[in-house]
Enzyme design. Structure first.
Site, mmCIF file in Angstrom:
data_model
loop_
_atom_site.group_PDB
_atom_site.id
_atom_site.type_symbol
_atom_site.label_atom_id
_atom_site.label_comp_id
_atom_site.label_asym_id
_atom_site.label_seq_id
_atom_site.Cartn_x
_atom_site.Cartn_y
_atom_site.Cartn_z
ATOM 1 N N GLU A 88 -11.819 5.305 4.975
ATOM 2 C CA GLU A 88 -11.386 6.266 5.989
ATOM 3 C C GLU A 88 -12.461 6.458 7.050
ATOM 4 O O GLU A 88 -12.169 6.590 8.238
ATOM 5 C CB GLU A 88 -11.040 7.608 5.343
ATOM 6 N N TRP A 119 -5.006 1.721 10.528
ATOM 7 C CA TRP A 119 -5.162 1.549 9.087
ATOM 8 C C TRP A 119 -4.821 0.127 8.676
ATOM 9 O O TRP A 119 -5.380 -0.409 7.720
ATOM 10 C CB TRP A 119 -4.298 2.551 8.347
ATOM 11 N N TYR A 173 0.843 -1.208 0.000
ATOM 12 C CA TYR A 173 0.000 0.000 0.000
ATOM 13 C C TYR A 173 0.875 1.255 0.000
ATOM 14 O O TYR A 173 0.635 2.190 -0.763
ATOM 15 C CB TYR A 173 -0.922 -0.019 1.210
#
Length: 211
Positions: free
Chosen positions: A42, A50, A20
């Site tokens: 988000e 995350w 990522y």
């Protein structure tokens, strides 16, 4: 690619998170479907790591009809209950209801501006801002948060939106020694590590690290 200089952090021990960082985070994105996907993720990330969201990303994709904003906007009570029963995603009633609410508002934004992309990038006049990794919000994220709140969007405070802006490349928070920083700046990396060090828990300039 493991020998390339990168932003510091324990995320490098997680292959999914590493990919990522290398392939997505901070790279300018203008596709509405991709932007909406990051926006929805988000929202669900608020208060969580995350890394947790990344590892549930494909489950979210399946549960939320491939991040199809038109379909999500039509979700009713049966869909809410279906999502609450799905242990592979974040089962928060407030966030699920917010996602449905927000999908409808995103569609209204698209109708008004022509695209979600045009709306989002208008807050920096279409430019990517290069900002120190220690920053967690700025005037652009503040303005976006105020406007989204006015429109009725939920779970979209300035810090959350700043992280979102970092994710789709409106803000470049890669450390100056990171190879991605140099790719985005059209330069070659020096091979040196940046002096801006992320704390040992892995928190720092990557999405989810400021909440």
């Amino acid at each position: 690619m493991n020998d390339l200089p990168r932003c510091h952090g324990n995320y490098q021990k997680d292959p999914l998170y590493l990919a990522y960082h290398d392939e997505e985070w901070g790279r300018p994105e203008h596709d509405d479907k991709k932007l909406y996907e990051l926006f929805l993720l988000e929202l669900f990330q608020a208060g969580l790591s995350w890394s947790c969201i990344l590892h549930k990303r494909e489950s979210f994709r399946k549960a939320f009809d491939g991040f199809d904003v038109h379909k999500i906007a039509t979700y009713g009570q049966r869909d809410v209950e279906r999502l609450l029963a799905d242990s592979s995603i974040i089962r928060s009633r407030l966030k699920i209801l917010a996602a449905i609410n927000n999908a409808n508002i995103v569609l209204a934004i698209i109708s008004e501006f022509g695209s979600f992309d045009r709306y989002l990038w208008s807050f920096t006049d279409g430019r990517t801002l290069v900002i120190d990794p220690s920053v967690t919000h700025n005037d652009a994220s503040n303005a976006m948060a105020i406007d989204m709140k006015r429109r009725g969007i939920k779970f979209a405070g300035s810090v959350t939106l700043y992280s979102f802006m970092q994710a789709y490349g409106q803000i470049n928070s890669h450390e100056p020694g990171c190879f991605v920083f140099h790719q985005l700046q059209g330069q070659e990396p020096s091979g040196r590590q940046s002096s801006c060090v992320v704390p040992l828990d892995g928190h720092g300039p990557l999405p989810g690290d400021h909440r």
